[in-house]
Design an enzyme around this catalytic site. Structure first.
Site, PDB file in Angstrom:
ATOM      1  N   GLN A  98       0.851  -1.081   0.013  1.00  7.71           N
ATOM      2  CA  GLN A  98      -0.043   0.046   0.065  1.00  7.71           C
ATOM      3  C   GLN A  98       0.966   0.974   0.017  1.00  7.71           C
ATOM      4  O   GLN A  98       1.761   1.390   0.955  1.00  7.71           O
ATOM      5  CB  GLN A  98      -0.725   0.068   1.123  1.00  7.71           C
ATOM      6  CG  GLN A  98      -1.915   1.276   0.983  1.00  7.71           C
ATOM      7  CD  GLN A  98      -2.642   1.565   2.027  1.00  7.71           C
ATOM      8  OE1 GLN A  98      -2.110   1.887   3.336  1.00  7.71           O
ATOM      9  NE2 GLN A  98      -3.988   1.488   2.214  1.00  7.71           N
ATOM     10  N   TYR A 177      -5.592  11.144   4.024  1.00  6.90           N
ATOM     11  CA  TYR A 177      -4.281  11.195   3.584  1.00  6.90           C
ATOM     12  C   TYR A 177      -4.309  12.070   2.290  1.00  6.90           C
ATOM     13  O   TYR A 177      -5.324  12.472   1.646  1.00  6.90           O
ATOM     14  CB  TYR A 177      -3.490  10.075   3.324  1.00  6.90           C
ATOM     15  CG  TYR A 177      -3.674   9.386   4.793  1.00  6.90           C
ATOM     16  CD1 TYR A 177      -2.693  10.146   5.799  1.00  6.90           C
ATOM     17  CD2 TYR A 177      -4.256   8.369   5.326  1.00  6.90           C
ATOM     18  CE1 TYR A 177      -2.680   9.616   7.202  1.00  6.90           C
ATOM     19  CE2 TYR A 177      -4.200   7.775   6.495  1.00  6.90           C
ATOM     20  CZ  TYR A 177      -3.243   8.370   7.566  1.00  6.90           C
ATOM     21  OH  TYR A 177      -3.414   7.769   8.855  1.00  6.90           O
ATOM     22  N   ARG A 224      -7.602   2.187  -2.570  1.00  6.72           N
ATOM     23  CA  ARG A 224      -8.565   2.218  -1.578  1.00  6.72           C
ATOM     24  C   ARG A 224      -9.039   3.464  -1.411  1.00  6.72           C
ATOM     25  O   ARG A 224      -8.374   4.509  -1.585  1.00  6.72           O
ATOM     26  CB  ARG A 224      -7.703   1.921  -0.237  1.00  6.72           C
ATOM     27  CG  ARG A 224      -8.364   1.862   0.962  1.00  6.72           C
ATOM     28  CD  ARG A 224      -7.503   1.176   2.064  1.00  6.72           C
ATOM     29  NE  ARG A 224      -7.971   1.011   3.610  1.00  6.72           N
ATOM     30  CZ  ARG A 224      -8.435   0.132   4.226  1.00  6.72           C
ATOM     31  NH1 ARG A 224      -8.646  -0.973   3.437  1.00  6.72           N
ATOM     32  NH2 ARG A 224      -8.994   0.215   5.601  1.00  6.72           N
ATOM     33  N   GLY A 312      -9.404  -6.278   9.025  1.00  7.80           N
ATOM     34  CA  GLY A 312      -8.052  -5.502   9.452  1.00  7.80           C
ATOM     35  C   GLY A 312      -7.725  -6.267  10.755  1.00  7.80           C
ATOM     36  O   GLY A 312      -6.821  -6.938  11.096  1.00  7.80           O
ATOM     37  N   ARG A 313      -8.253  -5.428  11.939  1.00 11.78           N
ATOM     38  CA  ARG A 313      -7.915  -5.896  13.203  1.00 11.78           C
ATOM     39  C   ARG A 313      -7.886  -7.383  13.783  1.00 11.78           C
ATOM     40  O   ARG A 313      -6.988  -7.827  14.440  1.00 11.78           O
ATOM     41  CB  ARG A 313      -8.798  -5.017  14.211  1.00 11.78           C
ATOM     42  CG  ARG A 313      -8.528  -3.573  14.219  1.00 11.78           C
ATOM     43  CD  ARG A 313      -9.398  -2.691  15.068  1.00 11.78           C
ATOM     44  NE  ARG A 313     -10.615  -2.537  14.424  1.00 11.78           N
ATOM     45  CZ  ARG A 313     -11.871  -1.998  14.509  1.00 11.78           C
ATOM     46  NH1 ARG A 313     -11.647  -1.679  16.010  1.00 11.78           N
ATOM     47  NH2 ARG A 313     -12.896  -2.083  14.028  1.00 11.78           N
TER      48      ARG A 313
END
Length: 357
Positions: A98, A177, A224, A312-313
């Protein structure tokens, strides 16, 4: 009926299942933004995922958001990633890098430079620095002539990623971002060709993606996105029209996939799914919210038309997450205090499920 454990063809890659390890910042890189043996072990432990997307990797020094994150803009960084990609491939996995340019979400204490952004508008909140959290500084607004070089940095980093053994790249166009800042209507107050209208606000995202596609091929490039996500204080107007226009341009480029976060309701996300003719990776729950993606959420979105599901987590504390999901085994809880502390504790110390007689 499609299940998480059906195979899937992603470009030239044959994925054995539809479970994607989503990108997660873990700040375990060595000085100079180098990947480490511990990072190689961490990703290799999770190679049973159909696809791994790495943590955010800065495509330039000024693009670094947090201390302790890895880069792909020097020869040393490129070489350091070979141990990671080699370990993942040895364990039978596939991994995309990424590429993440932090833009205004950075600090001079981290990079030695004043952060840049579409406009001189500071992010909301504290950013991480080597000395701890500090208020986000005022970024320097990029001159029109400077913007293309930051878009091009994604292409340069993509080329290095393939040299380092990655199977492809994912541009981080989400979560406040730099790409997300250009899409925003309050972080981007520009009056040139990169600001104002929907067409202008998507321009940087398209140019950055084009740079990666031209460097490594569309079949190796994903992006993404977090429609409507208010990360670091970004806001968007005309979100459905904004992303519909962006998806049209991404379709024209033929990218391998889009990776959507559930940052808005299904009344927005489902029309985007219908408008996107290609592969969709879906993160079914709000990022960093109280709920983690589970089997039920994954199955629901597979039924709604997603091709792959990002977890994810759950991958942090469950290196064998695919097997746990397949067998209906308990999902181990994660120790949030170890997310960003560095070291191997809370990184390499989570075991696979222990069967008892």
């Amino acid at each position: 009926m499609t299940t998480l454990f059906d195979s899937f063809r992603l470009g030239e890659l044959a994925l054995p299942n539809r479970v994607v390890m989503a990108p997660m910042t873990r700040v375990r890189a060595a000085a100079g933004g180098l990947a480490t043996p511990s990072m190689a072990a961490y990703y290799a432990q999770r190679a049973s995922a159909g696809l791994i997307v790495s943590e955010g990797v800065q495509p330039s020094l000024i693009g670094q958001s947090n201390p302790g994150t890895p880069g792909l803009h020097t020869d040393e960084q490129t070489e350091s990633w070979r141990q990671v990609t080699g370990a993942v491939h040895t364990n039978g996995g596939r991994i995309f890098a990424q590429l993440m340019h932090g833009g205004r979400v950075s600090h001079p204490d981290t990079t030695g430079m004043r952060p840049v952004g579409p406009s001189a508008v500071a992010a909301v909140g504290d950013v991480f620095t080597p000395a701890g959290p500090k208020p986000a500084p005022m970024p320097r607004a990029l001159e029109t002539a400077e913007v293309p070089e930051h878009a091009a940095s994604f292409g340069h980093a993509a080329r290095r990623a393939i040299e380092a053994g990655f199977d492809g790249v994912e541009l981080h166009g989400a979560n406040g971002y730099l790409i997300s800042q250009f899409l925003s209507s309050n972080a981007n107050l520009r009056t040139d060709r990169y600001g104002g209208s929907v067409t202008n606000r998507i321009r940087f995202a398209v140019e950055a993606t084009t740079a990666a596609v031209e460097a490594v091929g569309a079949e190796r490039t994903g992006i993404r996105l977090s429609p409507g996500g208010a990360f670091w204080g970004v806001e968007e107007t005309d979100t459905p029209a904004l992303y519909a226009a962006l998806l049209r341009e991404l379709d024209r480029l033929g990218v391998a996939y889009i990776h959507l976060e559930a940052t808005m309701g299904e009344e927005v996300l489902l029309p985007l799914r219908r408008a996107w003719p290609g592969t969709l990776i879906m993160n079914p729950v709000f990022p960093m919210g109280p709920k983690q993606t589970d089997r039920a959420a994954a199955d629901r979105w597979l039924g709604l038309g997603a091709d792959l599901i990002g977890f994810g987590r759950a991958f942090i504390a469950n290196p064998d997450l695919v097997e746990r999901l397949r067998a209906g085994l308990p999902i181990a809880p994660v120790d949030e205090a170890t997310y960003y502390q560095g070291g191997d504790a809370g990184y390499l110390t989570y075991p696979a499920y222990q069967y008892t007689a």
